[in-house]
Design an enzyme around this catalytic site. Sequence first.
Site, mmCIF file in Angstrom:
data_model
loop_
_atom_site.group_PDB
_atom_site.id
_atom_site.type_symbol
_atom_site.label_atom_id
_atom_site.label_comp_id
_atom_site.label_asym_id
_atom_site.label_seq_id
_atom_site.Cartn_x
_atom_site.Cartn_y
_atom_site.Cartn_z
ATOM 1 N N TYR A 143 -4.749 10.457 -0.406
ATOM 2 C CA TYR A 143 -3.279 10.451 -0.406
ATOM 3 C C TYR A 143 -2.679 11.830 -0.656
ATOM 4 O O TYR A 143 -1.684 12.196 -0.036
ATOM 5 C CB TYR A 143 -2.747 9.385 -1.384
ATOM 6 C CG TYR A 143 -2.955 7.987 -0.843
ATOM 7 C CD1 TYR A 143 -4.234 7.441 -0.766
ATOM 8 C CD2 TYR A 143 -1.913 7.225 -0.364
ATOM 9 C CE1 TYR A 143 -4.455 6.180 -0.243
ATOM 10 C CE2 TYR A 143 -2.119 5.956 0.162
ATOM 11 C CZ TYR A 143 -3.389 5.435 0.221
ATOM 12 O OH TYR A 143 -3.602 4.196 0.748
ATOM 13 N N HIS A 203 0.755 3.490 8.535
ATOM 14 C CA HIS A 203 2.002 3.088 7.863
ATOM 15 C C HIS A 203 3.179 3.981 8.270
ATOM 16 O O HIS A 203 4.052 4.271 7.454
ATOM 17 C CB HIS A 203 1.846 3.119 6.339
ATOM 18 C CG HIS A 203 0.834 2.156 5.799
ATOM 19 N ND1 HIS A 203 1.157 0.902 5.352
ATOM 20 C CD2 HIS A 203 -0.518 2.261 5.649
ATOM 21 C CE1 HIS A 203 0.063 0.279 4.931
ATOM 22 N NE2 HIS A 203 -0.970 1.081 5.114
ATOM 23 N N ASN A 205 -0.572 -3.837 -0.228
ATOM 24 C CA ASN A 205 -0.301 -4.476 1.061
ATOM 25 C C ASN A 205 0.190 -5.899 0.832
ATOM 26 O O ASN A 205 0.138 -6.402 -0.289
ATOM 27 C CB ASN A 205 -1.579 -4.532 1.902
ATOM 28 C CG ASN A 205 -1.887 -3.195 2.583
ATOM 29 O OD1 ASN A 205 -1.021 -2.341 2.732
ATOM 30 N ND2 ASN A 205 -3.127 -3.035 3.000
HETATM 31 FE FE1 HDE Z 1 -3.653 3.562 2.586
HETATM 32 N N1 HDE Z 1 -3.110 5.380 3.295
HETATM 33 N N2 HDE Z 1 -5.580 4.063 2.772
HETATM 34 N N3 HDE Z 1 -4.234 1.694 2.043
HETATM 35 N N4 HDE Z 1 -1.753 3.022 2.428
HETATM 36 C C1 HDE Z 1 -1.849 5.790 3.505
HETATM 37 O O1 HDE Z 1 -0.973 7.869 2.909
HETATM 38 C C2 HDE Z 1 -6.050 5.314 2.942
HETATM 39 C C3 HDE Z 1 -5.512 1.236 1.919
HETATM 40 C C4 HDE Z 1 -1.282 1.862 1.921
HETATM 41 O O2 HDE Z 1 4.809 3.623 2.347
HETATM 42 C C5 HDE Z 1 -1.772 7.239 3.874
HETATM 43 O O3 HDE Z 1 1.158 8.577 2.657
HETATM 44 C C6 HDE Z 1 -7.485 5.329 2.864
HETATM 45 C C7 HDE Z 1 -5.538 -0.022 1.230
HETATM 46 C C8 HDE Z 1 0.160 1.828 2.025
HETATM 47 O O4 HDE Z 1 4.263 5.735 2.321
HETATM 48 C C9 HDE Z 1 -3.221 7.705 3.749
HETATM 49 C C10 HDE Z 1 -7.854 4.021 2.671
HETATM 50 C C11 HDE Z 1 -4.244 -0.308 0.952
HETATM 51 C C12 HDE Z 1 0.516 3.042 2.605
HETATM 52 C C13 HDE Z 1 -3.938 6.436 3.392
HETATM 53 C C14 HDE Z 1 -6.662 3.245 2.610
HETATM 54 C C15 HDE Z 1 -3.435 0.773 1.476
HETATM 55 C C16 HDE Z 1 -0.708 3.762 2.834
HETATM 56 C C17 HDE Z 1 -1.075 7.532 5.159
HETATM 57 C C18 HDE Z 1 -9.254 3.458 2.566
HETATM 58 C C19 HDE Z 1 -3.688 -1.545 0.254
HETATM 59 C C20 HDE Z 1 1.909 3.509 2.956
HETATM 60 C C21 HDE Z 1 0.304 8.014 4.776
HETATM 61 C C22 HDE Z 1 -10.017 4.015 1.563
HETATM 62 C C23 HDE Z 1 -4.152 -1.687 -1.104
HETATM 63 C C24 HDE Z 1 2.593 4.184 1.807
HETATM 64 C C25 HDE Z 1 0.267 8.180 3.357
HETATM 65 C C26 HDE Z 1 3.998 4.548 2.185
HETATM 66 C C27 HDE Z 1 -0.747 5.037 3.385
HETATM 67 C C28 HDE Z 1 -5.250 6.411 3.190
HETATM 68 C C29 HDE Z 1 -6.688 1.841 2.467
HETATM 69 C C30 HDE Z 1 -2.011 0.761 1.361
HETATM 70 C C31 HDE Z 1 -3.795 8.408 4.955
HETATM 71 C C32 HDE Z 1 -8.359 6.541 3.012
HETATM 72 C C33 HDE Z 1 -6.785 -0.843 0.861
HETATM 73 C C34 HDE Z 1 1.088 0.714 1.595
HETATM 74 O O5 HDE Z 1 -3.369 8.636 2.726
#
Ligand code: HDE
Length: 698
Positions: free
Chosen positions: A366, A79, A152
């Site tokens: 996060y 992202h 999402n």
């Molecule tokens: Fe994320 N995800 N994600 N994700 N995600 C990040 O955090 C992670 C997942 C989502 O505009 C990271 O700040 C893991 C699902 C959005 O700043 C990180 C898993 C969904 C954003 C991270 C998921 C999301 C992130 C990278 C699986 C939809 C952007 C930068 C367990 C429900 C937020 C950050 C923004 C961002 C980890 C799966 C949505 C690495 C480990 C499912 C919208 O922490």
Amino acid sequence: MKTKKLQDPENVLRGKGGEIHQTAGPEVPILTTQQGTPVSDDQNSFKVGPRGPATLEDFHLREKMFHFDHERIPERVVHARGFGAHGYFENYETLADVTSADLFQRPGEKTPAFVRFSTVAGNKGSADLARDVRGFAVKLYTQQGNWDIVGNNIPVFFIQDAIKFPDLVHAVKQEPDRDFPQAATAHDNFWDFISLMPESMHMIMWVMSDRAIPRSFRFMEGFGVHTYRLLNADGKSTFVKFHWKPKFGLQSVIWNEAVKINGADPDFHRRDLWNAIQTGDYPEWELGLQLFDDKFADEFEFDVLDATKLITEEQVPTRRVGRLVLDRCVDNFFAETEQVAFCTNNIIQGVDFSNDPLLQGRKFSYLDTQVKRLGGPNFTHIPVNAPKCPFHNFQQDGHMAMVNPKGRVNYEPNSWGGAAGGPRESHETGFQSFLAKEKGRKVRERSESFADHYSQARQFYISQTKVEQGHIAEALIFELSKVEKPAIRLRLVSHLPHIDPKLADRIAKGLGLRDKLEVPPPAKQPLPDLKPSKALSIALNGPKSFAGRKVGILVTDGTDRPLFDGLKSAIEAEGATLEVVAPTVGGVLASDGSIIEAQQKIGGGPSVLYDAVAVMPSADGVQALLKNAAAKDFVSDAFAHLKFIAYVGAAQPLFEKAGIAADLDEGCLILNAPKDAQTFVIACRKLRRWDREHIAMA
Ligand code: HDE
């Protein structure tokens, strides 16, 4: 410094080397260092003689360069490319029956919000129209603390357990030896991984659909994905899934259009959001809640803890409980959009997590990622991340601490008494988790209830219109054609008969597969009878009007002024906008000698940037357009992308040149008189002339 005053503008001097010095004046503040020391010359470093070596004591040069060298922070690992805006959530009704969350108690109450939209795979500088999932992260600054719904634009996910996330992300991003492709799933590593992850098949159907190439952030849905809990004041739990429903209905672009938009305007989505907010056309979504109880969860065909599954809105309708409005762009992109730190852990009283193993893993990730990106534990002090309600605790120090607690006490329990003793816990208002009963062996094991990998993939596919199904097929063929290893193509296609045998055939043909499919036995036999769900299609959830959309009007010298004015008024009356595309950005002289201002030069404003177009040259003006390749593309692309086209008779030679004159259909409307503009705008409400597709794409 010897300088010579320049005549114009005022306060501008010229240095000995001819360099410009803009100097402070009564209304122009004095430039200073970070320490507040006024700067006398910001054009020249401090040297021994004008051609001599620089001196070490030049504190201004040193500080300026040092700060510049540290301007970048690590981009988000996923992202990375995003765009944010401020707004508010307005609550419609009291939800006290299901949740004690403070923001849902009083109808009409407004809670400040910050939203960041993003793509997932691309780097920070990648293009907006990549085929990808869009992040839809909402931070609500409630009176009970910050609540982040980090969602999402697709309601399901690729994987079921967080432990696979690093693998998924490694596979989707650039391959490690070559660092390409950028922002694209169309490569071997991604499809290799997916072909070995049958649980991804449902998500793959979504990502190959037009959901992954939205026309605008304003026209896409958002989803919390996981099942959460709401808790009311009595501690009663109701399961919930969060939906954001766009006021303007759903709309996506066509893949060929996406490819061209990425070249014409890589900032297409952010510019769209920026423009809409700046012009007061505030983007809006309704919050929909799918609420269900344990009984439903137990009887549901799938596991509500499995993030690769959704609950159709036919099974559990969404209750619309409020609206999210974005009404303010950020003052500074870095300070706000780049530094905003979303955390699934940020939750408030009245909401709680479920045991979804993907969600449980996210709660780990996060915080870590914010510390890495923002440099320490005090990122919560950054204004965009700080709560807007009072907050007190004994956390202190660390990098960049800005709000250390005052007073002598920094621990508890303590015996200082009263206010001097500092904050204390509260059993009445403090966050309470749902008192779930948990029992079981400690295991590293996937639940059997997660084993159906294909049923909902099929349900999604059969819920699409014919045109949408065609787009999914084309996307799969496109992506897999970029895969170099035939074995990966074959393995992926071999999953498809479980979803739809005709789709599998179509893809196999489209790829020229010679080998027979080796259909893997499903972990669990797919359900044959899931019904199509209307809510899953974009085409069936379009807008009711053309509001919020944009028309590109191609003009030349001599364009008919009354016709142009009639069209402009009809577009604006609908709540849509327009841009004039002319041979030069200086505009044109209309039929009555008046000037029509232009926003784009032909070529700079290709038709892919618009939802519909009007072609309004004069009989003389069209002659020059015939020699202009970009003018030809303007009309042939608009036609190929199934757009509604308004035109004047003089446009005919251009249509002939573009090879579309013989194919003009009911989506191409002639403008003979100003009143015809209204007919055109009404036609545009359908957004696309879908039944042209078989001609245009042939
Ligand atoms: Fe994320 N995800 N994600 N994700 N995600 C990040 O955090 C992670 C997942 C989502 O505009 C990271 O700040 C893991 C699902 C959005 O700043 C990180 C898993 C969904 C954003 C991270 C998921 C999301 C992130 C990278 C699986 C939809 C952007 C930068 C367990 C429900 C937020 C950050 C923004 C961002 C980890 C799966 C949505 C690495 C480990 C499912 C919208 O922490």
